[in-house]
Design a protein around this motif. Sequence first.
Motif, PDB file in Angstrom:
ATOM      1  N   GLU A   1       7.560 -29.562  -0.616  1.00 40.49           N
ATOM      2  CA  GLU A   1       7.149 -28.381   0.231  1.00 40.49           C
ATOM      3  C   GLU A   1       7.920 -27.168  -0.517  1.00 40.49           C
ATOM      4  O   GLU A   1       8.978 -27.298  -0.454  1.00 40.49           O
ATOM      5  CB  GLU A   1       7.037 -28.346   1.552  1.00 40.49           C
ATOM      6  CG  GLU A   1       6.229 -29.730   2.247  1.00 40.49           C
ATOM      7  CD  GLU A   1       6.469 -29.654   3.695  1.00 40.49           C
ATOM      8  OE1 GLU A   1       6.995 -28.526   4.213  1.00 40.49           O
ATOM      9  OE2 GLU A   1       5.642 -30.452   4.286  1.00 40.49           O
TER      10      GLU A   1
ATOM     11  N   ARG B   1       8.564 -23.018  -1.170  1.00 42.06           N
ATOM     12  CA  ARG B   1       8.455 -21.471  -0.908  1.00 42.06           C
ATOM     13  C   ARG B   1       8.967 -20.410  -1.931  1.00 42.06           C
ATOM     14  O   ARG B   1       9.936 -20.746  -2.686  1.00 42.06           O
ATOM     15  CB  ARG B   1       9.363 -21.467   0.108  1.00 42.06           C
ATOM     16  CG  ARG B   1       9.568 -20.019   0.755  1.00 42.06           C
ATOM     17  CD  ARG B   1       8.113 -19.483   1.637  1.00 42.06           C
ATOM     18  NE  ARG B   1       8.224 -17.979   1.675  1.00 42.06           N
ATOM     19  CZ  ARG B   1       7.094 -17.297   2.183  1.00 42.06           C
ATOM     20  NH1 ARG B   1       5.978 -17.840   2.776  1.00 42.06           N
ATOM     21  NH2 ARG B   1       7.150 -16.111   2.501  1.00 42.06           N
TER      22      ARG B   1
ATOM     23  N   ARG C   1       3.127 -13.133   6.859  1.00 44.72           N
ATOM     24  CA  ARG C   1       3.174 -14.096   5.775  1.00 44.72           C
ATOM     25  C   ARG C   1       4.128 -15.272   5.963  1.00 44.72           C
ATOM     26  O   ARG C   1       3.723 -16.466   5.372  1.00 44.72           O
ATOM     27  CB  ARG C   1       3.226 -13.391   4.530  1.00 44.72           C
ATOM     28  CG  ARG C   1       3.164 -14.190   3.297  1.00 44.72           C
ATOM     29  CD  ARG C   1       3.487 -13.200   2.028  1.00 44.72           C
ATOM     30  NE  ARG C   1       3.251 -14.047   0.872  1.00 44.72           N
ATOM     31  CZ  ARG C   1       3.218 -13.425  -0.600  1.00 44.72           C
ATOM     32  NH1 ARG C   1       3.393 -11.980  -0.684  1.00 44.72           N
ATOM     33  NH2 ARG C   1       3.104 -14.439  -1.474  1.00 44.72           N
TER      34      ARG C   1
ATOM     35  N   ASP D   1       2.525 -17.956   8.257  1.00 41.58           N
ATOM     36  CA  ASP D   1       1.394 -18.476   7.435  1.00 41.58           C
ATOM     37  C   ASP D   1       1.525 -19.504   6.400  1.00 41.58           C
ATOM     38  O   ASP D   1       1.064 -20.413   6.281  1.00 41.58           O
ATOM     39  CB  ASP D   1       0.146 -17.420   7.018  1.00 41.58           C
ATOM     40  CG  ASP D   1      -0.201 -16.411   7.765  1.00 41.58           C
ATOM     41  OD1 ASP D   1      -0.383 -16.825   9.028  1.00 41.58           O
ATOM     42  OD2 ASP D   1      -0.653 -15.278   7.521  1.00 41.58           O
ATOM     43  N   GLU D   2       2.679 -19.446   5.807  1.00 43.21           N
ATOM     44  CA  GLU D   2       3.213 -20.194   4.769  1.00 43.21           C
ATOM     45  C   GLU D   2       4.476 -21.058   5.094  1.00 43.21           C
ATOM     46  O   GLU D   2       4.958 -21.670   4.202  1.00 43.21           O
ATOM     47  CB  GLU D   2       3.537 -19.337   3.318  1.00 43.21           C
ATOM     48  CG  GLU D   2       2.379 -18.543   3.004  1.00 43.21           C
ATOM     49  CD  GLU D   2       3.012 -17.680   1.819  1.00 43.21           C
ATOM     50  OE1 GLU D   2       3.993 -17.732   1.150  1.00 43.21           O
ATOM     51  OE2 GLU D   2       1.909 -16.890   1.084  1.00 43.21           O
TER      52      GLU D   2
ATOM     53  N   ASN E   1       6.946 -23.917   6.258  1.00 44.45           N
ATOM     54  CA  ASN E   1       6.809 -25.406   5.820  1.00 44.45           C
ATOM     55  C   ASN E   1       8.355 -25.563   5.823  1.00 44.45           C
ATOM     56  O   ASN E   1       9.415 -24.804   6.274  1.00 44.45           O
ATOM     57  CB  ASN E   1       6.267 -25.465   4.431  1.00 44.45           C
ATOM     58  CG  ASN E   1       7.054 -24.788   3.346  1.00 44.45           C
ATOM     59  OD1 ASN E   1       8.010 -24.504   3.349  1.00 44.45           O
ATOM     60  ND2 ASN E   1       6.079 -24.764   2.104  1.00 44.45           N
TER      61      ASN E   1
END
Length: 368
Positions: free
Chosen positions: A152, A154, A309, A312-313, A315
């Motif tokens: 995952e 970012r 944001r 929303d993203e 992880n």
Amino acid sequence: MPGSICRRFPARAMRLLAAVVGLTALASCSSAGYYWQSVHGHLALMNAARPIEELLADPALAADLRPKLEQARRIRAFAVSELALPDNASYHRYSDLKRRAAVWNVAAAPPDSLTLRRWCFPVVGCVGYRGYYDEAEARALAAQLEREEGLEVRVYGIPAYSTLGWLNWAGGDPLLSTFIRYPEGELARMIFHELSHQVVYVGDDTMFNESYAVAVERLGVQRWLATQADAQARREYEAFDGRRRAFRRLSRDTRRELTELYARKAELAQDPAALPAQKAAVMARFRDRYAELKSGWAAAGTPFDGFDRWVDEANNAFFGIQAAYDELVPGFEALFAQLGGDWPRFHAAVRELARAPRDERRARLKQR
């Protein structure tokens, strides 16, 4: 080709290559393309810098930039006189980058852990991110990590970074267009944070370094606002920082839930759907609680969507990053209070802590 690039590096560029902290370090020529983009990006940043005094004397200087440069100059002097931060070449120049971030970092973690993937370099040690001056290159690495390693990821832009004082001989770290127009309290916070990295930096311990810098920024801004700012600046900072602290508490609580869940992954392995389902439930609670925070801000007449944001993203990589910036902050703040708010003694005590083994220094901070 990589070998030929390495042979062509002049000695000065090689020194710079080894000093672009957190973004690059001289390991070998096998990653010369990555290292070269770091050197080239940092050289461009420094070459664009002009002395603040020169800019303030320029009648063509943008009207909204002049007061911010003057404010930054006062904050820089305060950092030395009141916070015992370094008095050197850094933040006496300004660079207009003409982009929204100084660097884009890539962070990554497994689907069942908050432990960040680490990239190790001889100069800065191991860090939980890899930085790029070009956002497209950062996103290409992120896609590769997702595709090839199942991580995952970012990708996030950062407004500033520190070269730890190693480049003060070349003019130091400049003020940047990416943060110069921040509100007064936020501008002070940024300068105090980055300067603190020039006081103490420990290779291989991002959490120690960043938590210390966050403690310095918080404590420093408190003093700046109390003694140097007007009531409007204090109200403005209090409102924004209150939202930030609430969001960090929410993130910390969710991180704790995820950590406890991942500690049970061996137990849950009998049912392949169990861990993903429970993880999804934790993330759903995180987003529901964030929606409640936003509703509260709106009801108070201060609506804010600046964290949307991130949520929303969100992880495992996101929560791993957050841990580095707040896990040890309470311990540093407690140490500062125990030393009577004496800044030189505080910095000296942190230097002493930095000499201890990593687990020991972290344990000592968490016990405070």
